[in-house]
Write an enzyme that holds these catalytic residues in place. Structure first.
Site: not given
Ligand code: DGL
Length: 302
Positions: A79, A210
């Site tokens: 992440c 992302c």
């Protein structure tokens, strides 16, 4: 967290705020099919992008700790948002006092190495100034953009690369919620057009910074100019992990046959299992985990 230690398994932990890390897990599993992976998606608290750095750090620490207690010696923060907010504080201030023999890696360093064409542990040399100017677009969450992690780390290694960032604050949440393709296309197109207007030219490279965004890579591809190359974060992270395990064989423990990842979520296991295949490419069964730990242990023993 009331989780007993379980050091008997050599799993590699993979952590994300929710579904996005599955795009990384799929690439890791494709490169290392006999490695045991334990995935944790913090769907109960996703999306992380709108949260403060302090909140993201606290949630990430909890997630990593759960994975450590489940036996992981190495955890990958799959992440960007968690990496940008938490990797330095966790590596420098938390690990040494709490888990000195464990490691945490993030997903941003491999991208910086690829963009700057230089190893992570190096800074710009005199030749860098002579490299032709290159432009890189970074699409990411609000928190990742505000952290300045990408532009700062790129500037240290390749000052001739101009980085333009664009926060897509609603995109990860829309993906988590299973939004329609039309809604996702409109949102992606709007963000790409805004970045292009701001930049005034086609970027040479684009990073979907992302891990949720590879799911809508086709929409970025059709909105970006043809000459812009999109760098694949899952593939790059998996290649970096293979190289890391080659240098650190003590961190891996291969099973005889290919083995499926064990998947945990802090959210609703049925709902997460239903949507997860869109990110992973095939069915995955999630189990709910909370601070009581039992479901994790049962799954690892299965
Ligand atoms: N998947 C995450 C990332 O790579 C963040 C999504 C979110 O929770 O906002 O940045």
């Amino acid at each position: 967290m009331g989780v007993p230690h379980n050091d008997s398994r050599q799993v590699i932990g993979v952590f994300d705020s929710g579904y996005g890390g599955l795009t990384v897990l799929a690439a890791l599993h494709a490169r290392l099919p006999r490695q045991r992976f334990l995935y944790l998606g913090d769907n109960a608290h996703a999306p992380y992008g709108p949260k403060s750095g302090g909140e993201i750090l606290a949630l990430t620490k909890d997630g990593v700790e759960l994975l450590f207690r489940a036996g992981a010696r190495l955890v990958i923060l799959a992440c960007n948002t968690a990496t940008a907010a938490a990797i330095r504080p966790l590596q420098q201030n938390w690990l040494p006092g709490h888990y000195p023999d464990r490691r945490i890696l993030g997903v941003i360093a491999p991208m910086i190495e690829e963009i700057a064409q230089t190893p992570w542990h190096s800074t710009a040399g005199p030749d860098e100034a002579r490299r032709p100017l290159e432009t890189v677009a970074v699409f990411a969450t609000q928190a990742t953009v505000e952290s300045g992690f990408y532009p700062h780390e790129i500037a240290l290694r390749a000052p001739n690369i101009a980085v333009t960032q664009r926060a897509c604050p609603e995109l990860a949440g829309m993906i988590e919620a299973g939004a329609s393709e039309t809604a996702l296309r409109d949102t992606v197109t709007r963000h790409v057009e805004a970045l292009l207007r701001n930049l005034g030219r086609a970027p040479d490279k684009a990073v979907l910074g992302c891990t949720h965004f590879p799911l809508v890579e086709a929409l970025f591809r059709s909105a970006l100019p043809l000459e812009t190359q999109i760098l694949s974060q899952p593939a790059r992270v998996a290649a970096a992990m293979v190289a890391y395990l080659f240098r650190h064989p003590e961190m891996k423990d291969l099973t005889r046959d290919p083995t499926d990842p064990v998947c945990l979520t802090t959210g609703d296991a049925t709902a997460v299992s239903a949507l997860a295949s869109r990110f992973y490419g095939r069915h995955l069964r999630f189990a709910h985990v909370d601070s009581t730990w039992e479901s994790t242990e049962r799954l690892l023993d299965a």
